[in-house]
Design a protein around this motif. Structure first.
Motif, PDB file in Angstrom:
ATOM      1  N   ARG A   1       0.834  -1.215   0.000  1.00 36.48           N
ATOM      2  CA  ARG A   1       0.000   0.000   0.000  1.00 36.48           C
ATOM      3  C   ARG A   1       0.864   1.259   0.000  1.00 36.48           C
ATOM      4  N   PHE A   2       1.975   1.232   0.723  1.00 35.81           N
ATOM      5  CA  PHE A   2       2.868   2.385   0.847  1.00 35.81           C
ATOM      6  C   PHE A   2       4.293   1.951   0.489  1.00 35.81           C
ATOM      7  N   PRO A   3       4.628   1.882  -0.797  1.00 39.18           N
ATOM      8  CA  PRO A   3       5.937   1.353  -1.198  1.00 39.18           C
ATOM      9  C   PRO A   3       7.130   2.160  -0.691  1.00 39.18           C
ATOM     10  N   ASP A   4       6.932   3.411  -0.341  1.00 35.61           N
ATOM     11  CA  ASP A   4       8.032   4.241   0.160  1.00 35.61           C
ATOM     12  C   ASP A   4       8.077   4.305   1.685  1.00 35.61           C
ATOM     13  N   MET A   5       7.242   3.533   2.352  1.00 32.85           N
ATOM     14  CA  MET A   5       7.161   3.579   3.815  1.00 32.85           C
ATOM     15  C   MET A   5       8.471   3.136   4.460  1.00 32.85           C
TER      16      MET A   5
END
Length: 115
Positions: free
Chosen positions: A57-61
């Motif tokens: 959902r948040f690939p840069d998390m």
């Protein structure tokens, strides 16, 4: 008893596994009967599944430890959460047994990454 250096190293290794998406390597940091209170699950597999869901959902998390406090076999960690719609904060308490995470409690402040 866990030393501050041991606890800090364990936390930072776990966060590096998350941030580098090397989830399988994090399994060795947890006892076989590790229990996640937020997930209500025993074993690290549920945590690994949750990590995969979050990073899909948040690939840069990313998570970054801001404070690590140690008291006996407990470690409290306040981490910033980056790479989501809005910055957030993660508070976790771990119980360490024989140099590995045995139990975890946690809460997130900011946007709920599950939605």
């Amino acid at each position: 008893m866990t030393t501050r250096e041991e606890a800090e190293g364990l936390v930072l290794r776990m966060q590096e596994c998350f941030n580098s998406r090397q989830f399988d390597q994090a399994a060795d940091l947890h006892t076989p009967d590790f229990f996640s209170h937020p997930l209500g699950a025993t074993g690290f597999e549920a945590g690994k599944t949750a990590w995969r869901t979050l990073t899909t959902r948040f690939p840069d998390m990313r998570v970054v430890a801001e404070d690590i406090l140690v008291d006996g076999d407990k470690v409290a960690v306040r981490s910033s959460v980056e790479g989501t719609a809005a910055p957030g904060m993660l508070l976790e308490i771990f119980r360490i047994d024989d140099g590995r995470f045995a139990e975890m409690w946690g809460i997130t402040e900011g946007p709920d990454p599950r939605h």
